[in-house]
Scaffold this motif. Sequence first.
Motif, PDB file in Angstrom:
ATOM      1  N   LEU A  77      23.812 115.753  59.961  1.00 43.32           N
ATOM      2  CA  LEU A  77      24.749 114.909  59.228  1.00 43.32           C
ATOM      3  C   LEU A  77      25.784 115.800  58.548  1.00 43.32           C
ATOM      4  O   LEU A  77      25.495 116.954  58.195  1.00 43.32           O
ATOM      5  N   ALA A  78      26.967 115.270  58.360  1.00 46.47           N
ATOM      6  CA  ALA A  78      27.966 115.998  57.585  1.00 46.47           C
ATOM      7  C   ALA A  78      27.499 116.073  56.139  1.00 46.47           C
ATOM      8  O   ALA A  78      26.852 115.140  55.630  1.00 46.47           O
ATOM      9  N   ASP A  80      28.968 115.681  53.465  1.00 45.90           N
ATOM     10  CA  ASP A  80      29.486 114.633  52.575  1.00 45.90           C
ATOM     11  C   ASP A  80      29.122 113.230  53.042  1.00 45.90           C
ATOM     12  O   ASP A  80      29.596 112.238  52.491  1.00 45.90           O
ATOM     13  N   ASP A  81      28.256 113.123  54.046  1.00 47.44           N
ATOM     14  CA  ASP A  81      27.830 111.810  54.543  1.00 47.44           C
ATOM     15  C   ASP A  81      26.983 111.133  53.454  1.00 47.44           C
ATOM     16  O   ASP A  81      26.022 111.716  52.936  1.00 47.44           O
ATOM     17  N   GLU A  83      24.678 109.132  53.619  1.00 48.00           N
ATOM     18  CA  GLU A  83      23.262 109.025  53.991  1.00 48.00           C
ATOM     19  C   GLU A  83      22.452 110.222  53.497  1.00 48.00           C
ATOM     20  O   GLU A  83      21.248 110.119  53.307  1.00 48.00           O
ATOM     21  N   VAL A  84      23.126 111.354  53.296  1.00 46.61           N
ATOM     22  CA  VAL A  84      22.424 112.551  52.813  1.00 46.61           C
ATOM     23  C   VAL A  84      21.736 112.265  51.484  1.00 46.61           C
ATOM     24  O   VAL A  84      20.658 112.784  51.203  1.00 46.61           O
ATOM     25  N   PRO A  99      27.325 121.155  58.608  1.00 46.85           N
ATOM     26  CA  PRO A  99      26.418 120.000  58.662  1.00 46.85           C
ATOM     27  C   PRO A  99      25.033 120.336  58.090  1.00 46.85           C
ATOM     28  O   PRO A  99      24.671 121.501  57.943  1.00 46.85           O
TER      29      PRO A  99
END
Length: 312
Positions: A77-78, A80-81, A83-84, A99
């Motif tokens: 995941l990035a 800044d996503d 979902e993190v 990532p």
Amino acid sequence: MDWERRFDHMQQHSGQHLISAIAEQMFGFKTTSWELGRQRSVIELDTPSVTAEQVEALERSVNEKIRDRVPVTVRELAADDPEVETVRSRGLPDDHVGPVRVVDIKDIDSNLCCGTHVSNLSDLQVIKLLGVEKGKKNKTNLVFLAGNRVLKSIEQSHNTEKGTCGAVHDHVEAVKRLQSSVKLLQKNNLNLLRDIAVLIARDFKSKPAPKQLFVLHRKEGDSEFMNIIANEIGTEETLLFLTVGDEKEAGLFLLAGPVEAVENLGPRVAELLGGKGARKRGRFQGKAAKMSRRGEVQALLQEFISHQSPGA
């Protein structure tokens, strides 16, 4: 690449993810750290205690997940996503770029992790929770084995059992035989000590002119051993200083002889030996912490006798 070692690490690491996730779901126990270890792994849980019933329930649950063949996947995941923020982790380093790697155990756990893992919980084979130990700062360490480590542990235990007591079903009888042998040896040893005590006393009394002071130390003796010698020699005229145990450290002592002499010397003997004792019917006996000072006690007793002798 040592594939056997790598697979072992994968089993323990994926096992840790599974145990940590289920422990938090079932009991709210958060994992604060973990250690792979060479033979066993340890998970530090943020709780002051874990009951045996909780350990049993946790072990049953994680093994159910293994039997369910739950898939384990890895995705990126990035940083800044959004979902993190929903993924279990201890946070990213301040200087992290690029990532982030997420390890998912389907419907059970999502965790930020850079380690290698199995692709399915079935690859763990089995997890055995060995119990808990007191951790640091009011935490609890949960000890576990996963996969091949469980098999190796069983093999080692089985070989140890065969080497010590033979077949497993014979253990009870083997232990009974060992206990019986130990009791017999202890009884025989006690009888021998009693015989030796009597012989020592008779040898002393057989001398043409027995000395007024009798001193003896024996490492293997006990209180009964010393009292047998005192009874056989008699304490009306002879002053006896007997000791058993370690020659330099802790042991037992007995001062026996004429009542007046024992009353006068007993406390001083105990003080020299760094111990404590009690007086009873012309005997002063107790425990000593400084048996290395037996020579000083003997000198004290010899001096006392020389002052009691006629013409001294």
